[in-house]
Structures are given as structure tokens and as C-alpha cells.
Design an enzyme around this catalytic site. Sequence first.
Site, mmCIF file in Angstrom:
data_model
loop_
_atom_site.group_PDB
_atom_site.id
_atom_site.type_symbol
_atom_site.label_atom_id
_atom_site.label_comp_id
_atom_site.label_asym_id
_atom_site.label_seq_id
_atom_site.Cartn_x
_atom_site.Cartn_y
_atom_site.Cartn_z
ATOM 1 N N TYR A 129 0.820 -1.199 0.000
ATOM 2 C CA TYR A 129 0.000 0.000 0.000
ATOM 3 C C TYR A 129 0.858 1.254 0.000
ATOM 4 C CZ TYR A 129 -3.668 3.334 1.015
ATOM 5 O OH TYR A 129 -4.535 4.400 0.930
ATOM 6 N N GLN A 193 -10.243 -0.027 2.370
ATOM 7 C CA GLN A 193 -10.789 -0.912 1.329
ATOM 8 C C GLN A 193 -9.674 -1.593 0.538
ATOM 9 O OE1 GLN A 193 -11.452 2.338 1.789
ATOM 10 N NE2 GLN A 193 -11.631 3.465 -0.140
ATOM 11 N N ASN A 225 -3.115 6.042 6.990
ATOM 12 C CA ASN A 225 -3.709 6.762 8.112
ATOM 13 C C ASN A 225 -4.181 5.784 9.186
ATOM 14 O OD1 ASN A 225 -6.147 5.706 7.170
ATOM 15 N ND2 ASN A 225 -6.730 7.593 6.117
ATOM 16 N N THR A 248 2.091 9.456 11.283
ATOM 17 C CA THR A 248 3.520 9.465 11.573
ATOM 18 C C THR A 248 3.837 10.112 12.922
ATOM 19 O OG1 THR A 248 5.685 9.952 10.604
ATOM 20 C CG2 THR A 248 4.007 11.687 10.473
ATOM 21 N N GLN A 270 7.647 16.369 10.202
ATOM 22 C CA GLN A 270 6.690 15.279 10.409
ATOM 23 C C GLN A 270 5.267 15.801 10.567
ATOM 24 O OE1 GLN A 270 7.712 11.916 10.060
ATOM 25 N NE2 GLN A 270 9.356 13.209 9.284
ATOM 26 N N HIS A 273 2.875 16.009 7.505
ATOM 27 C CA HIS A 273 2.255 14.823 6.916
ATOM 28 C C HIS A 273 0.744 14.810 7.085
ATOM 29 C CE1 HIS A 273 5.410 12.064 5.538
ATOM 30 N NE2 HIS A 273 6.161 12.487 6.542
ATOM 31 N N HIS A 340 9.835 7.296 14.646
ATOM 32 C CA HIS A 340 11.157 7.866 14.357
ATOM 33 C C HIS A 340 11.703 8.480 15.646
ATOM 34 C CE1 HIS A 340 8.653 8.564 10.677
ATOM 35 N NE2 HIS A 340 9.675 7.978 10.086
ATOM 36 N N ASP A 373 13.489 9.095 5.207
ATOM 37 C CA ASP A 373 12.296 9.037 4.373
ATOM 38 C C ASP A 373 12.637 8.744 2.920
ATOM 39 O OD1 ASP A 373 10.507 9.509 6.401
ATOM 40 O OD2 ASP A 373 10.391 11.671 6.059
ATOM 41 N N GLU A 427 3.101 -37.273 29.022
ATOM 42 C CA GLU A 427 2.092 -36.307 28.578
ATOM 43 C C GLU A 427 0.748 -36.976 28.287
ATOM 44 O OE1 GLU A 427 3.681 -34.092 25.278
ATOM 45 O OE2 GLU A 427 4.935 -32.846 26.582
ATOM 46 N N HIS A 432 1.816 -41.083 20.351
ATOM 47 C CA HIS A 432 3.029 -40.429 19.881
ATOM 48 C C HIS A 432 4.218 -41.390 19.996
ATOM 49 C CE1 HIS A 432 0.701 -36.767 20.035
ATOM 50 N NE2 HIS A 432 1.734 -36.023 19.677
#
Length: 440
Positions: A129, A193, A225, A248, A270, A273, A340, A373, A427, A432
Site C-alpha cells: 500500500y 478498502q 492513516n 507518523t 513530520q 504529513h 522515528h 524518508d 504427557e 506419539h
Amino acid sequence: MIRRIDLRGQVLSRSELLQVLPRPEVGVEQAVDAVAPVLADVRSRGGAALRDLAERFDGVRPQHLRVPAAALDEALAGLDPVVRAALEEAVVRVRAVHADQLPGEHTTVLADGAEVRQRWIPVQRVGLYAPGGLAVYPSSVIMNVVAAQEAGVPELAVASPPQKDSGGLPHATILAACALLGVDEVYAVGGAQAVAMFAYGATGSEPADGEVLCEPVDVVTGPGNVYVAAAKRLVRGVVGIDAEAGPTEIAVLADDSADPGHVALDLISQAEHDPMAASVLVTPSVELAGAVESKLVDLAEATKHTARVTTALAGPQSAVVVVDDLDQGLAVVDAYGAEHLEIQTVGAAELAQRVRSAGAIFVGPYSPVSLGDYMAGSNHVLPTGGTARFASGLGVHAFLRSVQVVDYSREALAEVAERIVAVANDEDLPAHGEAVRGRF
């Protein structure tokens, strides 16, 4: 503009620090309720839901949800040569760093005929993304794609929000970055979405249309976001995710040796943003705190995105935190777990070695977050909201699975057979043990 939190003279536990440190009013927890119906809609209606949601959230109804190949070629051809050269340099640096992250395979020999091999296998398909709301991020395309390519992932798909000014396609620079990196599966889909499309897959634009638009992926990565971060939290388990990379954050740990102008510029870098971006200064110097606060007022008024910056700096997620000394400052930034973390102090490199919680650490006055960045070679897709306490930034490891290959001979199994039987019986899992004894 920015509030001050004075922690001098206080001995606070970790939980008490978490209560007083700045955080946004709307976090991932609050966004989950808003995002859940979006994910359900995309899962149910596929492409039709994606078009409806684009019209609702992005103000445009895309004609093409999958970007045509011609649009990618056209975007690359039209890319400003200066920008192209900068992106190509970023690719070289990011690729070099991520190539060195690849773990080596190894074999442990426990006895003759008894081996355990460690393999690292890339996932088959990833969804990457790249945000495109208040700003355009070809750099995020580079960070996602190069890490996946260096991990050896065979199938890469990129999604970025459709833009009104681009005829319902993602921004041309996003498309150009994809083309530059050889990615031809690109979608004009944004926000939560996009995460849903990657996680569940999607058929064509109408419910009756069974044509596959996008196949589901194995891992979803990339920043966004708070709603993108919430969507990633909800689909985790259906797919893997890198981390919850939401709005951020920058924290600067600085003493009186720091240049207040540099610190203020970095906090503003920053804040531009997103109105929800967090800018935090932690310092034992009251003089530095005052100087930075003064600089912030002047610089915020002069910067291009004044309203956005001012909102972010004045929000509950931002603050100047005054502490007794750098030891207390270190405890504060570790509790905060910034995406950061800049360290602008005497002995910054040594102090950086003591940090336990940060997405990325920037050492000294000439390693600003802006370097990371774009051109440092490190990855800028980093955990936010305090998740840096347990999550890592994006790298090749996000796309790799560790698989152990067990290879024992008959003789090697016989050597430990009775011990396996003893533990299995203890156990109360006798079958087993029989699965081993039955071989002899």
C-alpha cells in the site's frame, strides 16, 4: 502552539509514563469500529464496493480499478528527469541495505544422521500500500517494492488511492515509481478498502460478475492513516502484516548541545504529513525547550502547509517533555516507542545503543528523519502508536517465513526413540510413542 509536559522531580513507573505521554485522541482502537463495515462490504461485494467506497472517500468513481499498462508506461515516460534520477538513487540505496538483510540458511548436526536445516522461504504474493491522501508517496512504493523484491517474492501488487485530478487513477508519480520498479499489477484503491481487497481478494465491478479482479495475498504491508492501520489489525490472521504503520510520529531526544532550529525543523517536517501527526521533544534543557517552542511558531507560519502543521503541533499527540536528565529522557522515549527517534545529544551514538523501543533511530545532527524518508537506504515504513515496543520496521523479514527441515536416519531416530516414548507417555499421549516404536 505546542504544550509542555514537565516531568522533572517525578519518578514514574512505565504504566504511569504511558498515561502522561502524548497520544492522539483517535487511535487504532477507536478506528476499528468505523473500519469493520468497510472490510465486510468489500468482502461481500468486491469491485462494486470498491467503486462505491472510492466515490465516498476519495470523491471519484474509478473507471479502471486495475490500472491499465498503458497508464503505467505513460506515467514513467512523463516523469520529471530530476525526480526520476532521485528515485533511481533511492532505489539503489534501499536495495543495497535490504539485500544485506537476507538471513542465511544453516544446518545443525546433532548426531550422525540427525540434522535440522533452517530455511527461509518468501511468501508467494504480497499486497503493498502506498498512501495518496494529503501527499503523494512514490518513496513508499520504493520502500515496499524493493523490500519484497529483495526477499524474492514472485507476485507483487500495489494499491494507491484514486485521484480526481488523475481521472480516477493513482497519482502519476506513484504509477511512474511502480513502472520504474517493474510492477505492473497496480490498483486505484485506497484506504481500508485496499487492505480488504488484498486480504480477501475481489471479483469484478458487479456482484454477478465472477471475473477475478484481485487475488488474495499472503502479506499486506505499507503505511497509511489510522484507518489503514485499523484495517491491518482486523485482517491480521487472514494475512500477515508488517506493522500498524498509521499517522507518523517523531520524538527528538536532545540536550543543550542541540541546535533549536534543527530540532524545530524536524518536528515540523513530520507535522506536515497529517493533522494527526505527532511531534514530541524530550529534553533536560529548559532553555532548549523554550528556544524550540519559539522557533516552532515562526517556522509553522512560514511553511507551505501551515494549517496542517499548526493543527498537528497543537494536538494532544504532540508535546515538549522536560525531564531531569538524559537517563530519564531515555526512559521516556522507550516508554513512548516512537516511529522515528532522533538523538541530538553529546554522545548520541552511545545513547542510541541504549534505546530499546523505536521504529528507527537517527543519530546526531546530520541524520534527520527526512534522510530516512528518502535516501538513507533504511526503510521508512515503521511501526507507530507505541507498537515499536514489539514490532519492527519493514524489511525483507516481513516477506520471509522460517521453515525447519528435520532429516533423521533410522539409526538417529533409534538413538532417541525410548526418550520420545518416555515424554509421550508422561504427557498421556501414548500414540506419539507408538508412532516411533512402530518403526522398529
